[in-house]
Motif scaffolding. Structure first.
Motif, PDB file in Angstrom:
ATOM      1  N   ALA A  83      -8.535  16.191  18.923  1.00 54.17           N
ATOM      2  CA  ALA A  83      -9.297  17.249  17.866  1.00 54.17           C
ATOM      3  C   ALA A  83      -8.786  17.093  16.408  1.00 54.17           C
ATOM      4  O   ALA A  83      -9.814  17.297  15.698  1.00 54.17           O
ATOM      5  CB  ALA A  83      -8.963  18.456  18.600  1.00 54.17           C
ATOM      6  N   ASN A  84      -7.632  16.519  16.313  1.00 54.44           N
ATOM      7  CA  ASN A  84      -6.847  16.426  14.912  1.00 54.44           C
ATOM      8  C   ASN A  84      -7.503  15.495  14.220  1.00 54.44           C
ATOM      9  O   ASN A  84      -6.942  15.000  13.140  1.00 54.44           O
ATOM     10  CB  ASN A  84      -5.530  16.532  15.158  1.00 54.44           C
ATOM     11  N   GLY A  85      -8.199  14.558  14.900  1.00 53.36           N
ATOM     12  CA  GLY A  85      -8.668  13.114  14.321  1.00 53.36           C
ATOM     13  C   GLY A  85      -9.624  13.139  13.219  1.00 53.36           C
ATOM     14  O   GLY A  85      -9.873  12.286  12.261  1.00 53.36           O
ATOM     15  N   ALA A  86     -10.676  14.252  13.194  1.00 57.37           N
ATOM     16  CA  ALA A  86     -11.803  14.477  12.362  1.00 57.37           C
ATOM     17  C   ALA A  86     -12.341  15.631  12.678  1.00 57.37           C
ATOM     18  O   ALA A  86     -12.308  16.521  13.418  1.00 57.37           O
ATOM     19  CB  ALA A  86     -12.529  13.392  12.652  1.00 57.37           C
ATOM     20  N   GLU A 135     -10.459  19.268  13.832  1.00 57.85           N
ATOM     21  CA  GLU A 135     -10.825  20.186  14.440  1.00 57.85           C
ATOM     22  C   GLU A 135      -9.817  21.273  14.994  1.00 57.85           C
ATOM     23  O   GLU A 135     -10.017  22.198  15.682  1.00 57.85           O
ATOM     24  CB  GLU A 135     -11.591  19.823  15.937  1.00 57.85           C
ATOM     25  N   GLY A 136      -8.486  20.679  14.740  1.00 56.00           N
ATOM     26  CA  GLY A 136      -7.215  21.568  15.163  1.00 56.00           C
ATOM     27  C   GLY A 136      -7.577  22.992  14.125  1.00 56.00           C
ATOM     28  O   GLY A 136      -7.429  23.983  14.726  1.00 56.00           O
ATOM     29  N   ASP A 137      -8.171  22.696  12.849  1.00 56.08           N
ATOM     30  CA  ASP A 137      -8.296  24.028  12.031  1.00 56.08           C
ATOM     31  C   ASP A 137      -9.813  24.015  11.619  1.00 56.08           C
ATOM     32  O   ASP A 137     -10.069  25.101  10.852  1.00 56.08           O
ATOM     33  CB  ASP A 137      -7.355  23.771  10.709  1.00 56.08           C
ATOM     34  N   CYS A 181      -6.967  17.736  22.894  1.00 56.51           N
ATOM     35  CA  CYS A 181      -7.143  16.470  23.414  1.00 56.51           C
ATOM     36  C   CYS A 181      -8.491  15.923  23.168  1.00 56.51           C
ATOM     37  O   CYS A 181      -8.920  14.795  23.774  1.00 56.51           O
ATOM     38  CB  CYS A 181      -6.622  16.365  24.926  1.00 56.51           C
ATOM     39  N   THR A 182      -9.373  16.790  22.584  1.00 61.32           N
ATOM     40  CA  THR A 182     -10.923  16.797  22.638  1.00 61.32           C
ATOM     41  C   THR A 182     -11.579  17.109  21.456  1.00 61.32           C
ATOM     42  O   THR A 182     -11.459  17.860  20.839  1.00 61.32           O
ATOM     43  CB  THR A 182     -11.521  17.699  23.653  1.00 61.32           C
TER      44      THR A 182
END
Length: 282
Positions: free
Chosen positions: A82-85, A131-133, A276-277
């Protein structure tokens, strides 16, 4: 807390999701950058992999497409996709991590997205952690700040995607990303729905959430403190921690179908099902 009785709960409709996950073959806790991490507690790599595989299997049973990005040696937190983009129909925004330990993940995710037709990916100037934030809810783009993503990044994302961003300030270090304190239950613009833990936000942000989502489910600390809010919903099914039993009961009262998946080993790094998603919107 706000609840809806079973008798009045609306029918929930699932939508198929296109999901990106990252295999955890290199997952470990070799540094501490959030309150959940403890380098003195050994990680069971086999158990982490088995739990992650069960998460993927659960998504596939629900009819979702699951795409896998292989992990990269030396990047143990890359499993938290989720933190990737942030990937939307208006464009894809890459990430810039707050901590140098995770910096190498940014380009790995951006390259994968571009190679699979989800680019071009904007490389950000300001720190944002995907997408973490940054969470899509109908016409709203909710954006957390306070611990990781910079407030200036909200305006940058607003410019890149051409859509307004609503800033929400996080104040409890246990909930350092927005997706640890707020679940997007339904992102359909026709009936957007969220659940959140009020204690993770400052007073001004709580007022904003109350105004935007007056009927939102407000959870208690017993849910938040097991990362129960870090869940993935398709509008009907909600994949969440089995430790968040009270949350599961509240969701069922509102017509959602809880799908518990144990990710306790990956929780050692500070992430659950949502961490994770990454949702790939086109």
């Amino acid at each position: 807390m706000t609840t809806t009785s079973p008798a009045t709960a609306p029918e929930r409709l699932a939508r198929p999701l296109d999901l990106l996950v990252c295999s955890p073959e290199h997952f470990t806790v070799s540094y501490e950058i959030n309150p959940w991490m403890d380098t003195t507690a050994p990680v069971d790599a086999g158990r982490a992999l088995a739990q992650w595989e069960e998460l993927c299997a659960a998504f596939e049973r629900l009819g979702h497409r699951v795409r896998v990005l292989p992990g990269v040696p030396g990047l143990p937190d890359m499993v938290y996709a989720a933190n990737g983009a942030l990937v939307t129909a208006r464009g894809s925004v890459g990430v810039r991590f707050a901590h140098p330990e995770r910096a190498g993940e940014a380009e790995a995710y951006a390259r994968w997205l571009e190679e699979h037709g989800l680019g071009p990916v904007h490389r950000p100037v300001h720190v944002n952690e995907g997408e973490g934030d940054l969470l899509v809810v109908g016409e709203h783009l909710l954006a957390g700040h306070g611990f990781r993503t910079e407030l200036a990044a909200h305006r940058e994302v607003e410019r890149v995607l051409g859509r307004p961003v609503t800033s929400l300030r996080l104040v409890d270090p246990r909930f350092y990303h927005l997706d640890t304190a707020l679940t997007v239950l339904d992102e359909d613009p026709a009936h957007p729905d969220v659940a959140y833990f009020p204690g993770a936000f400052d007073e001004a942000s709580r007022r904003v959430l109350e105004e935007l989502f007056p009927h939102a489910l407000r959870t208690g600390e017993e849910t938040a403190e097991v990362l129960g809010m870090n869940a993935v919903s398709d509008g009907r099914h909600v994949v969440l921690s089995p430790r968040a039993q009270r949350y599961a009961d509240q969701l069922a009262e509102r017509g959602y179908v809880p799908v518990p998946v144990d990710l306790s080993e990956l929780l050692r790094g500070g992430g659950g099902a949502k961490c994770c998603t990454l949702v790939l919107r086109q």
